[in-house]
Design a protein around this motif. Structure first.
Motif, PDB file in Angstrom:
ATOM      1  N   GLY A  77       0.794  -1.216   0.000  1.00 56.62           N
ATOM      2  CA  GLY A  77       0.000   0.000   0.000  1.00 56.62           C
ATOM      3  C   GLY A  77       0.827   1.266   0.000  1.00 56.62           C
ATOM      4  N   CYS A  78       0.205   2.352  -0.479  1.00 55.34           N
ATOM      5  CA  CYS A  78       0.865   3.653  -0.501  1.00 55.34           C
ATOM      6  C   CYS A  78      -0.203   4.734  -0.662  1.00 55.34           C
ATOM      7  CB  CYS A  78       1.867   3.737  -1.654  1.00 55.34           C
ATOM      8  SG  CYS A  78       2.890   5.231  -1.614  1.00 55.34           S
ATOM      9  N   ASN A  79       0.098   5.929  -0.199  1.00 50.95           N
ATOM     10  CA  ASN A  79      -0.822   7.051  -0.386  1.00 50.95           C
ATOM     11  C   ASN A  79      -0.440   7.922  -1.577  1.00 50.95           C
ATOM     12  OD1 ASN A  79       1.483   8.033   0.793  1.00 50.95           O
ATOM     13  ND2 ASN A  79       0.451   9.145   2.446  1.00 50.95           N
ATOM     14  N   PHE A  80       0.616   7.534  -2.304  1.00 53.01           N
ATOM     15  CA  PHE A  80       1.000   8.206  -3.551  1.00 53.01           C
ATOM     16  C   PHE A  80       0.811   7.231  -4.709  1.00 53.01           C
ATOM     17  CE2 PHE A  80       4.023  11.986  -2.499  1.00 53.01           C
ATOM     18  CZ  PHE A  80       3.091  12.486  -1.591  1.00 53.01           C
ATOM     19  N   ARG A  81       0.931   7.750  -5.921  1.00 54.57           N
ATOM     20  CA  ARG A  81       0.744   6.927  -7.124  1.00 54.57           C
ATOM     21  C   ARG A  81       1.825   7.238  -8.158  1.00 54.57           C
ATOM     22  NH1 ARG A  81      -3.142  10.864  -6.733  1.00 54.57           N
ATOM     23  NH2 ARG A  81      -3.140  12.425  -8.421  1.00 54.57           N
ATOM     24  N   CYS A  82       3.061   7.291  -7.725  1.00 57.10           N
ATOM     25  CA  CYS A  82       4.180   7.657  -8.601  1.00 57.10           C
ATOM     26  C   CYS A  82       4.271   6.681  -9.780  1.00 57.10           C
ATOM     27  CB  CYS A  82       5.486   7.662  -7.823  1.00 57.10           C
ATOM     28  SG  CYS A  82       5.453   8.742  -6.364  1.00 57.10           S
ATOM     29  N   PHE A  84       6.673   6.078 -11.673  1.00 53.55           N
ATOM     30  CA  PHE A  84       7.996   5.468 -11.847  1.00 53.55           C
ATOM     31  C   PHE A  84       8.408   4.639 -10.635  1.00 53.55           C
ATOM     32  CE2 PHE A  84       8.339   9.930 -10.530  1.00 53.55           C
ATOM     33  CZ  PHE A  84       8.816   9.765  -9.231  1.00 53.55           C
ATOM     34  N   CYS A  85       7.472   4.316  -9.780  1.00 54.63           N
ATOM     35  CA  CYS A  85       7.797   3.652  -8.504  1.00 54.63           C
ATOM     36  C   CYS A  85       8.583   2.361  -8.728  1.00 54.63           C
ATOM     37  CB  CYS A  85       6.521   3.349  -7.738  1.00 54.63           C
ATOM     38  SG  CYS A  85       6.840   2.568  -6.144  1.00 54.63           S
ATOM     39  N   GLN A  86       9.713   2.254  -8.062  1.00 50.95           N
ATOM     40  CA  GLN A  86      10.561   1.073  -8.197  1.00 50.95           C
ATOM     41  C   GLN A  86      10.084  -0.083  -7.328  1.00 50.95           C
ATOM     42  OE1 GLN A  86      14.763   2.173  -7.857  1.00 50.95           O
ATOM     43  NE2 GLN A  86      14.281   4.197  -8.700  1.00 50.95           N
ATOM     44  N   ASN A  87       9.172   0.202  -6.399  1.00 49.70           N
ATOM     45  CA  ASN A  87       8.604  -0.847  -5.541  1.00 49.70           C
ATOM     46  C   ASN A  87       7.100  -0.985  -5.778  1.00 49.70           C
ATOM     47  OD1 ASN A  87      10.985  -1.609  -4.168  1.00 49.70           O
ATOM     48  ND2 ASN A  87      10.813   0.144  -2.799  1.00 49.70           N
ATOM     49  N   HIS A  88       6.681  -0.731  -7.027  1.00 50.22           N
ATOM     50  CA  HIS A  88       5.246  -0.726  -7.315  1.00 50.22           C
ATOM     51  C   HIS A  88       4.584  -2.070  -7.050  1.00 50.22           C
ATOM     52  CE1 HIS A  88       5.839  -2.911 -11.145  1.00 50.22           C
ATOM     53  NE2 HIS A  88       6.960  -2.223 -11.225  1.00 50.22           N
ATOM     54  N   TYR A 182       3.201  17.266  -8.415  1.00 53.36           N
ATOM     55  CA  TYR A 182       2.770  16.452  -7.279  1.00 53.36           C
ATOM     56  C   TYR A 182       1.302  16.069  -7.428  1.00 53.36           C
ATOM     57  CZ  TYR A 182       6.617  16.141  -3.898  1.00 53.36           C
ATOM     58  OH  TYR A 182       7.775  15.789  -3.241  1.00 53.36           O
ATOM     59  N   LYS A 183       0.443  17.060  -7.700  1.00 55.69           N
ATOM     60  CA  LYS A 183      -0.993  16.796  -7.690  1.00 55.69           C
ATOM     61  C   LYS A 183      -1.444  15.952  -8.878  1.00 55.69           C
ATOM     62  CE  LYS A 183      -2.445  20.650  -4.805  1.00 55.69           C
ATOM     63  NZ  LYS A 183      -3.276  21.869  -4.670  1.00 55.69           N
ATOM     64  N   LYS A 184      -0.830  16.160 -10.047  1.00 59.17           N
ATOM     65  CA  LYS A 184      -1.289  15.471 -11.247  1.00 59.17           C
ATOM     66  C   LYS A 184      -0.673  14.087 -11.409  1.00 59.17           C
ATOM     67  CE  LYS A 184      -2.167  19.706 -13.900  1.00 59.17           C
ATOM     68  NZ  LYS A 184      -1.769  20.523 -15.081  1.00 59.17           N
ATOM     69  N   GLU A 185       0.605  13.898 -11.017  1.00 56.67           N
ATOM     70  CA  GLU A 185       1.297  12.650 -11.343  1.00 56.67           C
ATOM     71  C   GLU A 185       1.791  11.842 -10.135  1.00 56.67           C
ATOM     72  OE1 GLU A 185       3.906  12.498 -14.689  1.00 56.67           O
ATOM     73  OE2 GLU A 185       3.390  14.533 -15.313  1.00 56.67           O
ATOM     74  N   LEU A 186       1.897  12.471  -8.970  1.00 61.16           N
ATOM     75  CA  LEU A 186       2.483  11.779  -7.828  1.00 61.16           C
ATOM     76  C   LEU A 186       1.470  11.522  -6.721  1.00 61.16           C
ATOM     77  CD1 LEU A 186       5.782  13.887  -7.565  1.00 61.16           C
ATOM     78  CD2 LEU A 186       5.439  11.727  -8.772  1.00 61.16           C
ATOM     79  N   ASP A 249      10.711   2.262 -15.161  1.00 57.03           N
ATOM     80  CA  ASP A 249      10.031   1.280 -14.332  1.00 57.03           C
ATOM     81  C   ASP A 249       8.542   1.606 -14.279  1.00 57.03           C
ATOM     82  OD1 ASP A 249       9.612  -0.850 -12.589  1.00 57.03           O
ATOM     83  OD2 ASP A 249      11.343  -0.363 -11.357  1.00 57.03           O
ATOM     84  N   TYR A 250       7.764   0.598 -13.949  1.00 55.23           N
ATOM     85  CA  TYR A 250       6.321   0.718 -13.740  1.00 55.23           C
ATOM     86  C   TYR A 250       5.660   1.311 -14.986  1.00 55.23           C
ATOM     87  CZ  TYR A 250       2.015   1.381 -10.976  1.00 55.23           C
ATOM     88  OH  TYR A 250       0.735   1.342 -10.493  1.00 55.23           O
ATOM     89  N   LYS A 251       5.113   2.512 -14.907  1.00 53.39           N
ATOM     90  CA  LYS A 251       4.416   3.120 -16.036  1.00 53.39           C
ATOM     91  C   LYS A 251       5.284   4.085 -16.841  1.00 53.39           C
ATOM     92  CE  LYS A 251      -0.094   2.826 -13.725  1.00 53.39           C
ATOM     93  NZ  LYS A 251      -1.266   3.603 -13.224  1.00 53.39           N
ATOM     94  N   GLU A 252       6.508   4.263 -16.390  1.00 55.34           N
ATOM     95  CA  GLU A 252       7.415   5.189 -17.093  1.00 55.34           C
ATOM     96  C   GLU A 252       8.512   4.387 -17.795  1.00 55.34           C
ATOM     97  OE1 GLU A 252       6.888   8.115 -17.679  1.00 55.34           O
ATOM     98  OE2 GLU A 252       5.865   9.152 -16.050  1.00 55.34           O
TER      99      GLU A 252
END
Length: 594
Positions: A77-82, A84-88, A182-186, A249-252
């Protein structure tokens, strides 16, 4: 703290700055904190997704108890949605594996078992499992284990206040200096992250900052300059800034890796703006910590591997300036770790053993001894062999005795020198010559101070002999691990140049062969020592302290010293079991008096 508050028909989650207002049965943005009616339950409490022993440098934390291990733990779980998250695989996961459970006490016991100096809450965003992390941290504090948060910095102000005195360090991802990004992508809010960074500092929590440099997203000179200016002006110039390299990574997956030139650009911006500690990460680049006062190279590291650390008590040994961070401090006593096992706890029992040993041999001839090679098994096995050497040099009155032995329990690269004040023995404490120890640490870059490495029997078994035979001498303890014997020999050369020093090299010989096989292997070692022939050591010699022995024999060759093997035996003499023995020897090194 209570992790929620009532607001009409909803419960407001107080873990992060979203302050999710949840109806009964509803889960927050993080996906793992749920209104179950009378409270908000942390669904991942106890259910870890990742658990590893990491170097603290991997967090990355470069100014927080360097060269120590941290037990790293995360949930899902996470409260962000980065994107490029390497631990997605865990941060964006909502399914909880309930079969994996560790209580806070169990986590701390794992940390203790693995000699971890800290526990890091990481991998996914730890603020979403703060109730679990807090309970672990409270248990860890009972054992002197520190606690670390690797976070996106979007905690609630209530949680940051609750962390005070409990969480010792944070590494915050300052991902950008753009509110819209931050607001649009992270997720979250740049403004809130910046306020939280100041809040962490205000609460006395050690702060280091990481910025993942992503091409076209946050790599402009303008944005990097804003980040550096914020750190300098709103935190301080001594807050470390880690500039990290992005990889797809992930979506990037379409964006390129961060070129080294972009990292160098960010580094130069940080230094230009006056930041004292700027580091480039994720690219195998050497990141040294320099004294901001005299520019002495204090810590040399490549990513997670530290090859040199000469900081002593949080200060530069050259100019005595305080270095910003949290460092292990010397002082207190080097506590005995094997008394009652390798040798008796009671001094009278040891005296009885020594008297018995001395009644069984006589000494002939004279020898100007500069160093000894001595065994380090339990006294019932090798005490007689060691005591012969000590009894021969009992009339020496060195200012300090330097004991060098191999590490058996803690993996080391290089060596550790004890910077405690005193050394505990059944005969009373021996004073450690801290000034001389610190000078050695400064002079030889492979010497560090890693306290848990000194719960070592190879060196400790010599301490009661030292106190008994050299009651007025101070002691230096050096425990070595993986290193080149040539480097260690430079240290033994230096030690032997001082007439006030007396050197002890600790080793046992072959382990767990038959008596016949052990004799053959040990004779190779004994011949190498007696003939001062370094090439013979590689013809089959087996000894846990072979590196130290080779080092001192090389010094003996350099200085023209001769060697004299005093005694050799195996554990068979005690056990009468010839199927699985350990070999022991004692040796004098110095000048023969005609």
């Amino acid at each position: 703290m209570q992790y929620f508050r009532q607001e009409k028909d909803r419960l407001v989650c107080l873990l992060c700055s979203y302050y999710c207002k949840l109806k009964e049965g509803q889960t927050g943005i993080c996906g793992v904190n749920k209104n179950i009616g009378d409270k908000i339950e942390c669904l991942v409490y106890g259910h870890y997704s990742a658990l590893n022993n990491d170097p603290i440098e991997k967090k990355p934390l470069y100014h927080f108890i360097p060269q120590t291990k941290s037990l790293s733990l995360g949930t899902v779980g996470c409260n962000f949605r980065c994107t490029f998250c390497q631990n997605h695989g865990i941060s964006q996961e909502k399914n909880i594996n309930k079969s994996k459970y560790l209580s806070p006490k169990e986590v701390v016991q794992i940390a203790l078992k693995n000699a971890c100096k800290s526990i890091s809450y990481t991998y996914n965003e730890p603020t979403i499992f703060y109730p679990y992390a807090k309970d672990i941290a409270l248990e860890a504090k009972k054992y002197g284990i520190k606690n670390v948060y690797v976070t996106n910095g979007f905690e609630s102000s209530e949680v940051i206040d609750d962390m005070k005195g409990l969480i010792d360090a944070v590494n915050v991802d300052l991902k950008s200096f753009s509110e819209s990004y931050y607001k649009k992508e992270l997720g979250g809010s740049l403004k809130q992250v910046l306020e939280n960074l100041k809040h962490f500092k205000k609460n006395g929590i050690w702060v280091e900052i990481t910025t993942l440099v992503v091409l076209t997203k946050n790599d402009s000179v303008e944005e990097l300059t804003k980040i550096a200016k914020f750190i300098k002006n709103e935190l301080d110039a001594f807050t470390p800034w880690h500039i990290s390299s992005f990889h797809p990574d992930y979506k990037e997956l379409e964006l390129p890796r961060t070129p080294f030139e972009s990292l160098q650009k960010a580094y130069k911006i940080g230094k230009k703006e006056g930041l004292k500690y700027v580091y480039i990460g994720n690219v195998g680049f050497e990141n040294s910590t320099f004294c901001p006062n005299c520019n002495e190279n204090l810590i040399s590291r490549v990513q997670y591997k530290v090859s040199k650390n000469i900081i002593v008590d949080g200060k530069c040994p050259k100019c005595n300036s305080k270095i910003d961070g949290v460092f292990e401090m010397s002082g207190s006593s080097r506590k005995s770790a094997v008394s009652g096992a390798f040798y008796p706890k009671d001094k009278n029992e040891i005296i009885t053993m020594i008297d018995d040993f001395n009644s069984k041999f006589t000494i002939n001839g004279s020898f100007d001894t500069k160093a000894l090679i001595v065994p380090h098994a339990g006294y019932v096995y090798s005490g007689f062999t060691a005591n012969i050497a000590y009894s021969i040099v009992k009339d020496k009155k060195p200012k300090r005795v330097i004991v060098i032995g191999p590490s058996h329990k803690v993996y080391l690269e290089g060596a550790s020198i004890a910077l405690f004040e005193n050394y505990e023995t059944p005969f009373g404490d021996i004073k450690i010559d801290q000034e001389y120890s610190k000078n050695l640490k400064y002079k030889f870059g492979f010497l560090n101070f890693i306290p848990n490495a000194h719960a070592e029997h190879s060196t400790e078994t010599q301490a009661p002999f030292c106190k008994y035979y050299f009651p007025d001498s101070q002691i230096i303890e050096i425990v070595y691990g993986k290193m080149d014997f040539e480097e260690l020999s430079k240290l033994t050369d230096f030690i032997l140049e001082d007439e006030e020093n007396f050197l002890l090299i600790s080793t046992d010989l072959s382990h767990f062969y038959t008596q016949e096989e052990a004799n053959k292997l040990d004779n190779i070692c004994l011949n190498a020592i007696a003939k001062r022939d370094l090439s013979l050591f590689d013809k089959g010699c087996e000894a846990c302290g072979k590196l130290g022995v080779k080092a001192v024999i090389k010094s003996a060759i350099n200085k023209g010293y001769i060697t004299q093997v005093l005694h050799y035996c195996t554990s068979y003499d005690r056990t009468k079991d010839a199927s699985r023995v350990v070999g022991y020897t004692s040796v004098l090194i110095g000048n023969k008096i005609l």
